[in-house]
Write a protein that holds these residues in place. Structure first.
Motif, PDB file in Angstrom:
ATOM      1  N   ILE A  19     -43.033  56.712 -69.173  1.00 42.54           N
ATOM      2  CA  ILE A  19     -42.666  57.350 -67.941  1.00 42.54           C
ATOM      3  C   ILE A  19     -43.282  58.388 -67.381  1.00 42.54           C
ATOM      4  O   ILE A  19     -43.703  58.624 -65.953  1.00 42.54           O
ATOM      5  CB  ILE A  19     -41.226  58.399 -67.749  1.00 42.54           C
ATOM      6  N   ILE A  20     -43.311  58.997 -68.170  1.00 46.06           N
ATOM      7  CA  ILE A  20     -45.050  60.555 -67.912  1.00 46.06           C
ATOM      8  C   ILE A  20     -45.432  59.397 -67.884  1.00 46.06           C
ATOM      9  O   ILE A  20     -46.902  59.698 -66.831  1.00 46.06           O
ATOM     10  CB  ILE A  20     -45.400  60.905 -69.153  1.00 46.06           C
ATOM     11  N   LYS A  25     -49.736  58.653 -63.023  1.00 50.30           N
ATOM     12  CA  LYS A  25     -50.334  57.250 -62.537  1.00 50.30           C
ATOM     13  C   LYS A  25     -50.141  56.547 -60.739  1.00 50.30           C
ATOM     14  O   LYS A  25     -50.307  55.726 -60.007  1.00 50.30           O
ATOM     15  CB  LYS A  25     -49.696  55.493 -63.400  1.00 50.30           C
ATOM     16  N   ILE A  26     -48.266  56.724 -60.634  1.00 49.26           N
ATOM     17  CA  ILE A  26     -48.071  56.451 -59.344  1.00 49.26           C
ATOM     18  C   ILE A  26     -48.612  57.669 -58.059  1.00 49.26           C
ATOM     19  O   ILE A  26     -49.112  56.807 -57.122  1.00 49.26           O
ATOM     20  CB  ILE A  26     -46.801  56.753 -59.093  1.00 49.26           C
ATOM     21  N   LYS A  27     -49.358  58.417 -58.611  1.00 45.76           N
ATOM     22  CA  LYS A  27     -49.777  59.373 -57.534  1.00 45.76           C
ATOM     23  C   LYS A  27     -51.420  58.780 -56.815  1.00 45.76           C
ATOM     24  O   LYS A  27     -51.645  59.429 -56.238  1.00 45.76           O
ATOM     25  CB  LYS A  27     -50.172  60.866 -58.479  1.00 45.76           C
ATOM     26  N   GLU A  28     -51.734  58.169 -57.973  1.00 46.05           N
ATOM     27  CA  GLU A  28     -52.988  57.325 -57.661  1.00 46.05           C
ATOM     28  C   GLU A  28     -53.209  56.206 -56.444  1.00 46.05           C
ATOM     29  O   GLU A  28     -53.370  55.848 -55.999  1.00 46.05           O
ATOM     30  CB  GLU A  28     -53.531  56.746 -58.396  1.00 46.05           C
ATOM     31  N   LEU A  29     -51.740  55.857 -55.763  1.00 45.78           N
ATOM     32  CA  LEU A  29     -51.432  54.855 -55.848  1.00 45.78           C
ATOM     33  C   LEU A  29     -51.096  55.408 -54.195  1.00 45.78           C
ATOM     34  O   LEU A  29     -50.918  56.449 -53.486  1.00 45.78           O
ATOM     35  CB  LEU A  29     -50.445  54.179 -56.299  1.00 45.78           C
ATOM     36  N   LEU A  30     -51.067  54.595 -52.698  1.00 46.93           N
ATOM     37  CA  LEU A  30     -50.636  54.315 -51.699  1.00 46.93           C
ATOM     38  C   LEU A  30     -49.669  54.626 -51.181  1.00 46.93           C
ATOM     39  O   LEU A  30     -48.929  53.303 -51.804  1.00 46.93           O
ATOM     40  CB  LEU A  30     -51.471  53.873 -50.619  1.00 46.93           C
ATOM     41  N   PRO A  31     -48.604  55.498 -50.678  1.00 48.32           N
ATOM     42  CA  PRO A  31     -47.154  54.802 -49.903  1.00 48.32           C
ATOM     43  C   PRO A  31     -46.863  53.744 -49.572  1.00 48.32           C
ATOM     44  O   PRO A  31     -48.041  52.490 -48.680  1.00 48.32           O
ATOM     45  CB  PRO A  31     -47.057  56.006 -48.952  1.00 48.32           C
ATOM     46  N   GLY A  32     -46.145  52.764 -50.188  1.00 50.09           N
ATOM     47  CA  GLY A  32     -45.896  51.417 -49.909  1.00 50.09           C
ATOM     48  C   GLY A  32     -46.051  50.418 -51.216  1.00 50.09           C
ATOM     49  O   GLY A  32     -45.885  49.268 -50.756  1.00 50.09           O
ATOM     50  N   GLN A  33     -47.092  50.529 -52.198  1.00 51.48           N
ATOM     51  CA  GLN A  33     -48.316  50.274 -53.416  1.00 51.48           C
ATOM     52  C   GLN A  33     -47.133  49.791 -54.500  1.00 51.48           C
ATOM     53  O   GLN A  33     -46.054  50.995 -54.119  1.00 51.48           O
ATOM     54  CB  GLN A  33     -49.445  51.414 -53.391  1.00 51.48           C
ATOM     55  N   VAL A  34     -46.918  49.040 -54.359  1.00 50.82           N
ATOM     56  CA  VAL A  34     -46.521  48.359 -56.005  1.00 50.82           C
ATOM     57  C   VAL A  34     -46.860  48.517 -57.275  1.00 50.82           C
ATOM     58  O   VAL A  34     -47.764  48.311 -57.646  1.00 50.82           O
ATOM     59  CB  VAL A  34     -45.636  46.979 -55.525  1.00 50.82           C
TER      60      VAL A  34
END
Length: 81
Positions: A19-20, A25-34
């Motif tokens: 989870i950490i 990692k999700i902070k590196e993605l753009l909204p809508g990316q999976v």
């Protein structure tokens, strides 16, 4: 079978590390990316939906596979904001 924009391998890590690592990692993605998170920790089945509910990201699903002697979990999370 779901498709992801980015994969995160957390195999060998146990709660709370998957989870950490997902949170970072999700902070590196753009909204809508999976994001596809690979894990061999069964706790991800409960932890990932709870984390998504807390953070507002969308849990798209969870797949399970038997890989040699291990069960591998693939969690799919869509970044919402």
């Amino acid at each position: 079978m779901m498709q992801a924009d980015v994969k995160l391998d957390t195999i060998g890590y146990f709660c709370p590390m998957p989870i950490i690592m997902t949170s970072k990692k999700i902070k590196e993605l753009l909204p809508g990316q999976v994001l596809e998170v690979l894990s061999d920790d069964e706790g991800i089945k409960k932890d990932m939906p709870a984390w998504c509910q807390t953070t507002g990201h969308e849990m798209l699903g969870l797949e399970e596979e038997q890989n040699q002697s291990k069960r591998i979990y693939k969690a799919f999370v869509k970044k919402t904001k």
